[in-house]
Design a protein around this motif. Structure first.
Motif, PDB file in Angstrom:
ATOM      1  N   UNK A 173      29.644  19.488   4.913  1.00 61.96           N
ATOM      2  CA  UNK A 173      29.354  19.959   3.554  1.00 61.96           C
ATOM      3  C   UNK A 173      28.875  18.805   2.672  1.00 61.96           C
ATOM      4  N   UNK A 174      29.602  17.704   2.704  1.00 63.01           N
ATOM      5  CA  UNK A 174      29.272  16.526   1.898  1.00 63.01           C
ATOM      6  C   UNK A 174      27.886  16.006   2.270  1.00 63.01           C
ATOM      7  N   UNK A 175      27.569  16.032   3.567  1.00 68.70           N
ATOM      8  CA  UNK A 175      26.256  15.568   4.038  1.00 68.70           C
ATOM      9  C   UNK A 175      25.138  16.450   3.478  1.00 68.70           C
ATOM     10  N   UNK A 176      25.350  17.768   3.489  1.00 68.12           N
ATOM     11  CA  UNK A 176      24.337  18.686   2.972  1.00 68.12           C
ATOM     12  C   UNK A 176      24.113  18.476   1.475  1.00 68.12           C
ATOM     13  N   UNK A 177      25.189  18.231   0.746  1.00 71.16           N
ATOM     14  CA  UNK A 177      25.094  18.008  -0.698  1.00 71.16           C
ATOM     15  C   UNK A 177      24.362  16.692  -0.986  1.00 71.16           C
ATOM     16  N   UNK A 178      24.641  15.672  -0.196  1.00 70.85           N
ATOM     17  CA  UNK A 178      23.967  14.382  -0.370  1.00 70.85           C
ATOM     18  C   UNK A 178      22.470  14.497  -0.062  1.00 70.85           C
ATOM     19  N   UNK A 179      22.142  15.147   1.049  1.00 71.30           N
ATOM     20  CA  UNK A 179      20.738  15.264   1.461  1.00 71.30           C
ATOM     21  C   UNK A 179      19.964  16.276   0.620  1.00 71.30           C
ATOM     22  N   UNK A 183      20.286  21.649   4.111  1.00 70.20           N
ATOM     23  CA  UNK A 183      21.261  21.952   5.155  1.00 70.20           C
ATOM     24  C   UNK A 183      20.937  21.160   6.417  1.00 70.20           C
ATOM     25  N   UNK A 184      21.976  20.653   7.065  1.00 71.81           N
ATOM     26  CA  UNK A 184      21.784  19.890   8.296  1.00 71.81           C
ATOM     27  C   UNK A 184      21.949  20.815   9.497  1.00 71.81           C
ATOM     28  N   UNK A 185      21.437  20.365  10.625  1.00 70.61           N
ATOM     29  CA  UNK A 185      21.543  21.133  11.866  1.00 70.61           C
ATOM     30  C   UNK A 185      22.778  20.701  12.632  1.00 70.61           C
ATOM     31  N   UNK A 186      23.616  21.648  12.962  1.00 70.35           N
ATOM     32  CA  UNK A 186      24.834  21.411  13.731  1.00 70.35           C
ATOM     33  C   UNK A 186      25.752  20.423  13.001  1.00 70.35           C
ATOM     34  N   UNK A 187      26.653  19.755  13.767  1.00 70.51           N
ATOM     35  CA  UNK A 187      27.603  18.846  13.132  1.00 70.51           C
ATOM     36  C   UNK A 187      26.976  17.476  12.865  1.00 70.51           C
ATOM     37  N   UNK A 188      27.543  16.797  11.909  1.00 69.32           N
ATOM     38  CA  UNK A 188      27.037  15.486  11.499  1.00 69.32           C
ATOM     39  C   UNK A 188      27.115  14.492  12.652  1.00 69.32           C
ATOM     40  N   UNK A 189      26.042  13.755  12.874  1.00 67.86           N
ATOM     41  CA  UNK A 189      26.017  12.772  13.959  1.00 67.86           C
ATOM     42  C   UNK A 189      26.627  11.452  13.499  1.00 67.86           C
ATOM     43  N   UNK A 190      27.012  10.642  14.481  1.00 70.38           N
ATOM     44  CA  UNK A 190      27.555   9.316  14.173  1.00 70.38           C
ATOM     45  C   UNK A 190      26.510   8.468  13.429  1.00 70.38           C
ATOM     46  N   UNK A 191      25.246   8.628  13.825  1.00 68.32           N
ATOM     47  CA  UNK A 191      24.180   7.846  13.197  1.00 68.32           C
ATOM     48  C   UNK A 191      24.075   8.156  11.709  1.00 68.32           C
ATOM     49  N   UNK A 192      24.177   9.447  11.349  1.00 63.40           N
ATOM     50  CA  UNK A 192      24.102   9.825   9.937  1.00 63.40           C
ATOM     51  C   UNK A 192      25.326   9.335   9.170  1.00 63.40           C
ATOM     52  N   UNK A 193      26.488   9.356   9.809  1.00 64.23           N
ATOM     53  CA  UNK A 193      27.698   8.838   9.159  1.00 64.23           C
ATOM     54  C   UNK A 193      27.493   7.381   8.773  1.00 64.23           C
ATOM     55  N   UNK A 194      26.886   6.630   9.663  1.00 62.05           N
ATOM     56  CA  UNK A 194      26.613   5.215   9.380  1.00 62.05           C
ATOM     57  C   UNK A 194      25.568   5.080   8.272  1.00 62.05           C
ATOM     58  N   UNK A 195      24.528   5.893   8.328  1.00 60.85           N
ATOM     59  CA  UNK A 195      23.476   5.829   7.305  1.00 60.85           C
ATOM     60  C   UNK A 195      24.021   6.188   5.927  1.00 60.85           C
ATOM     61  N   UNK A 196      24.814   7.247   5.854  1.00 67.74           N
ATOM     62  CA  UNK A 196      25.397   7.646   4.568  1.00 67.74           C
ATOM     63  C   UNK A 196      26.335   6.566   4.027  1.00 67.74           C
ATOM     64  N   UNK A 197      26.977   5.836   4.917  1.00 61.99           N
ATOM     65  CA  UNK A 197      27.887   4.770   4.499  1.00 61.99           C
ATOM     66  C   UNK A 197      27.155   3.637   3.801  1.00 61.99           C
TER      67      UNK A 197
END
Length: 387
Positions: A257-263, A266-280
């Motif tokens: 949810x937080x990822x979709x609000x930031x971007x 809507x994202x596809x499927x569950x958040x990837x590790x790569x995106x977690x690092x990018x958002x950080x």
């Protein structure tokens, strides 16, 4: 006797379930190490354990060590190093919280009760002082190498815990209190982040960031007063069950949810590790702004949930859709009361229209698919905002 204890690191003993239950009710058993595996067994697991006990088959030993001795009351407590899930399952059954073959414990025949209460459990007592935390950590780590496997979400959240995005999510989802986050990260790193366990995400160098301090900006944006509404939804029983929370499913929903609000999409499927690092690596002001929007949306949802809204709208799929939709339309929602939101959603559900059937179907299938998420979002946007 003291010399004998010094010569060995552990001893074997046995205790009947009735005696262990007495320890439990007198608070003699504690789970002092907060990096303990959380209670995650399903009802089937619990009932299988009771079945094993009733049939007299052996179960694995419980590992304990001294926690502390009260020299005024002359009482001692024990820290459970391994076996919490087994003990809690047994105690819950004795407290009549679930049934075995249609009977709760208080409904069983006396002979069946005796068979359970007199069942002998092996205790392995480690001779460790309560303040020997390094030894306790090492024992816990070794015991858990062959324990109940972490699910993908638990493993991901453990291995990426030092990244800001995951830290925010874990605090918001109530996995760890903000006051303990520094210690929590240190414990997790020591216990689980071994060389052969690290995730491979492209060619990203994990070691470069290990040991990084948690910034004051992150701690500030995660103060309870700033996240209290989303935290309440994720930690209460409104949307997520006890099992959902223990298996960190609530955490997974928030990450997405937080990822979709930031971007802003809507994202596809569950958040990837790569995106977690990018958002950080995003500007902390952006993270804080979007977290605030998420909390404001949750504030509205909590008021909606308190009204006479159909339970359908409290399921995880609808929560996902409504949370993002509200967070992205906070200015529009100012002109719509919570009562009106409830009215529109309930009327939509009762309409049996083509759009309702499409939304209902989209709530059941492909919940992680981006196209399905977009379909749900588009339909509910028309229902709430007429667009």
């Amino acid at each position: 006797m003291g010399n004998n204890i010094e010569e060995k690191s552990f001893s074997l003993g046995r205790l009947d379930i009735v005696d262990l239950y007495e320890w439990h009710t007198n608070n003699k058993l504690i789970y002092e190490t907060y990096f303990q595996r959380q209670f995650v067994w399903k009802d089937k697991d619990k009932k299988d354990l009771i079945d094993t006990i009733i049939k007299g088959y052996p179960i694995p030993a419980i590992f304990i060590c001294d926690a502390k001795t009260n020299y005024n009351t002359l009482t001692k407590t024990y820290n459970v190093l391994d076996g919490r899930q087994r003990l809690e399952s047994i105690f819950e059954f004795l407290d009549n919280k679930y049934d075995y073959k249609g009977k709760r414990f208080n409904e069983m025949e006396e002979e069946e009760k005796k068979r359970i209460l007199n069942y002998n459990i092996i205790l392995i007592q480690m001779y460790i002082e309560p303040n020997e935390t390094e030894k306790i950590k090492e024992i816990f780590k070794r015991l858990n190498k062959n324990a109940y496997n972490l699910n993908k979400m638990e493993k991901q959240s453990t291995q990426l815990v030092e990244y800001d995005y995951m830290i925010i999510a874990k605090i918001v989802a109530g996995i760890v209190q903000i006051e303990k986050i520094d210690d929590y990260v240190d414990e997790i790193k020591e216990l689980f982040l071994e060389e052969d366990d690290k995730l491979e995400v492209d060619n990203y160098d994990y070691d470069a960031d290990l040991g990084a301090n948690i910034s004051n900006e992150i701690k500030s944006m995660c103060k309870l007063e700033k996240i209290k509404y989303i935290n309440k939804i994720l930690t209460s029983d409104i949307v997520f069950s006890h099992y959902d929370k223990q298996r960190q499913i609530a955490l997974q929903y928030f990450l997405n949810i937080y990822a979709c609000i930031i971007k802003g999409e809507l994202i596809n499927r569950n958040l990837t590790e790569k995106l977690i690092i990018q958002f950080s690596e995003l500007d902390k002001k952006i993270l804080e702004e979007k977290l605030h929007a998420c909390d404001e949306a949750s504030k509205i949802l909590l008021k909606v949930y308190d009204l006479e809204i159909d339970e359908f709208w409290k399921n995880k799929t609808s929560f996902f859709t409504l949370e993002i939709l509200l967070a992205e339309n906070l200015e529009k929602i100012e002109y719509i009361s919570e009562n009106e939101i409830v009215k529109r959603l309930n009327n939509f559900q009762r309409s049996n229209s083509k759009e309702w059937n499409e939304y209902s179907e989209a709530s059941k299938q492909g919940v992680n698919d981006k196209k399905i998420r977009e379909q749900r979002q588009t339909i509910l946007s028309k229902v709430l905002f007429g667009q």
